[in-house]
Scaffold this motif. Structure first.
Motif, short mmCIF file in Angstrom:
data_model
loop_
_atom_site.label_atom_id
_atom_site.label_comp_id
_atom_site.label_asym_id
_atom_site.label_seq_id
_atom_site.Cartn_x
_atom_site.Cartn_y
_atom_site.Cartn_z
N ASN A 36 0.80 -1.13 0.12
CA ASN A 36 0.10 0.08 -0.02
C ASN A 36 0.83 1.26 -0.02
O ASN A 36 0.15 2.27 0.25
CB ASN A 36 -0.90 0.21 1.42
CG ASN A 36 -2.04 -1.08 1.23
OD1 ASN A 36 -2.59 -1.24 -0.12
ND2 ASN A 36 -2.56 -1.30 2.19
N GLN B 98 -12.02 0.62 -1.86
CA GLN B 98 -11.22 -0.34 -2.34
C GLN B 98 -11.87 -1.27 -3.17
O GLN B 98 -11.47 -2.03 -4.35
CB GLN B 98 -11.01 -1.06 -0.76
CG GLN B 98 -10.17 -2.59 -1.22
CD GLN B 98 -9.65 -3.16 0.06
OE1 GLN B 98 -9.42 -2.51 1.06
NE2 GLN B 98 -9.75 -4.51 0.05
N ARG C 236 -7.60 -0.77 1.89
CA ARG C 236 -6.97 0.42 1.09
C ARG C 236 -8.25 1.29 0.74
O ARG C 236 -8.96 1.19 -0.54
CB ARG C 236 -6.34 0.00 -0.29
CG ARG C 236 -5.89 1.01 -1.19
CD ARG C 236 -5.06 0.47 -2.51
NE ARG C 236 -4.02 -0.46 -2.03
CZ ARG C 236 -3.37 -1.15 -3.23
NH1 ARG C 236 -3.59 -0.82 -4.26
NH2 ARG C 236 -2.15 -1.68 -2.85
#
Length: 298
Positions: free
Chosen positions: A174, A272, A291
Motif C-alpha cells: 500500500n 477499495q 485500501r
C-alpha cells in the motif's frame, strides 16, 4: 423492505438478503432510500459476535449510508434531498438495507458518486475528531499509523486539506497508494521511529499495532499522540478517542466541511471495492490490509 441481515453470529456466510419491517424516522432524524452503504470493521466485529453491546437478532449491519430522503423529521431537510450520513450509534447498524434512518447527515454534493458518499460518514467524523484533538493545522507534520484503511486514508486527506504535511504507515503493497493520496509513505511495524525522517508534530494511531512508544518518542510528548484503536493508550498517557457518532450535541460535525472540500476538488473517499447488496457476504469476507472503503451499492 429488503435488507442484508443475519440471524446468528458467525462468519460472513451468515449474511443473507431478506425482508424485514421498514424503519421510520424519529424526532431529529431522516429516513433515506439507500443508494450506497459502507462496510466498516465495526460491522464485521458485530456480525462475528465480538461486540460487547447487546444486539437484537435479526440484525442489519452498517452504520454509514447515502441516499434520497423520503421521511424528514428534522429542520433544514426535505423529502427528495440527497444526503449522506450515519445511523444513531446506539443502533449499531441498519444501513445495509432498502431504507435507513440517519441520526446525522449533510447534503451530498451533486458530483459526489453515491458509492463515495455511502462510505464516508463515520470515517470523516472519527478522523475530524482526532485531527481536532491533535490541533492539526497548516504547517503541521502529522504521522498517521495505519494510513491506508477507511479511517486512516480519510485522516490523511483531511489533514492535507488543512495544509499539513502527512507521513503515513502501511503495508508494503500500500506504499504507492499512500503516495497517490499525497502522504509520505513509510512501512509500518517495529522500529518505526528509525524509519521516520524529520520532526513530527502530532501522531494518530489508527491501527492499534503497539506503536504508541514509538509515536511518543517521535513527537516528544504524550500530549501530541491520539489513538483510535489501542485501548492501552491511557496506560501510556495517550488519549484514546472514542465516542458517539455525530459530533457535538448541537449538530456540528465534519461532514459539511468534507462535502465542501469535495466540491472544491480537495477531498474524496478512496474505495477499495464496491459490491451489490446481494453480495454483502462477499464484502464482509474481504481480508488483508484495507485500501480505503468497502461499499455496498443498492
Amino acid at each position: 423492505m429488503f435488507a442484508a441481515r443475519f440471524e446468528r453470529f458467525g462468519p460472513p456466510e451468515v449474511l443473507s438478503l431478506g425482508s424485514l419491517p421498514e424503519p421510520h424516522a424519529g424526532p431529529g432524524e431522516v429516513r433515506i432510500r439507500v443508494r450506497a452503504a459502507g462496510v466498516s470493521p465495526v460491522d464485521l466485529a458485530i456480525r462475528a459476535g465480538r461486540s460487547r453491546s447487546p444486539i437484537v437478532l435479526p440484525h442489519i449491519p452498517g452504520v454509514d449510508a447515502a441516499g434520497v430522503v423520503d421521511e424528514a423529521n428534522a429542520d433544514g431537510v426535505a423529502v427528495g434531498d440527497e444526503v449522506f450520513g450515519a445511523v444513531d450509534v446506539t443502533r449499531l447498524g441498519g444501513a445495509s438495507a432498502e431504507f435507513a434512518v440517519l441520526a446525522f447527515w449533510t447534503r451530498k454534493p451533486p458530483s459526489m458518486p453515491w458509492e463515495q458518499a455511502g462510505g464516508a460518514a463515520s470515517g470523516v467524523e472519527t478522523a475530524t475528531r482526532a485531527l481536532d484533538l491533535l490541533d492539526v493545522r497548516e504547517g503541521s507534520t502529522l504521522l498517521v499509523d495505519g494510513a491506508s484503511g477507511g479511517v486512516g486514508s480519510l485522516a490523511v486527506l483531511l489533514a492535507l486539506a488543512r495544509g499539513a504535511r502527512v507521513i503515513g504507515t502501511a503495508a508494503p503493497d500500500n506504499q504507492d497508494f499512500l503516495a497517490e493520496l499525497g502522504a509520505l509513505p513509510v512501512p509500518y511495524g517495529p522500529g518505526l521511529r528509525d524509519r521516520v525522517r524529520g520532526p513530527v508534530d502530532a501522531a494518530l494511531d489508527v491501527a492499534g499495532r503497539g506503536s504508541l512508544p514509538d509515536l511518543i518518542e517521535l513527537t516528544g510528548t504524550t500530549a501530541k499522540v491520539v489513538t483510535l484503536a489501542d485501548f492501552s493508550g491511557p496506560e501510556h498517557g495517550v488519549r484514546l478517542s472514542v465516542g458517539a457518532l455525530g459530533g457535538q450535541p448541537d449538530g456540528r460535525h465534519g461532514l459539511p466541511h468534507a462535502a465542501a472540500l469535495f466540491g472544491e476538488g480537495r477531498f474524496h473517499v478512496p474505495l477499495q471495492a464496491v459490491y451489490p447488496l446481494a453480495e454483502a457476504a462477499a464484502a464482509h469476507a474481504v481480508t488483508g490490509p484495507r485500501r480505503g472503503k468497502i461499499v455496498l451499492r443498492l
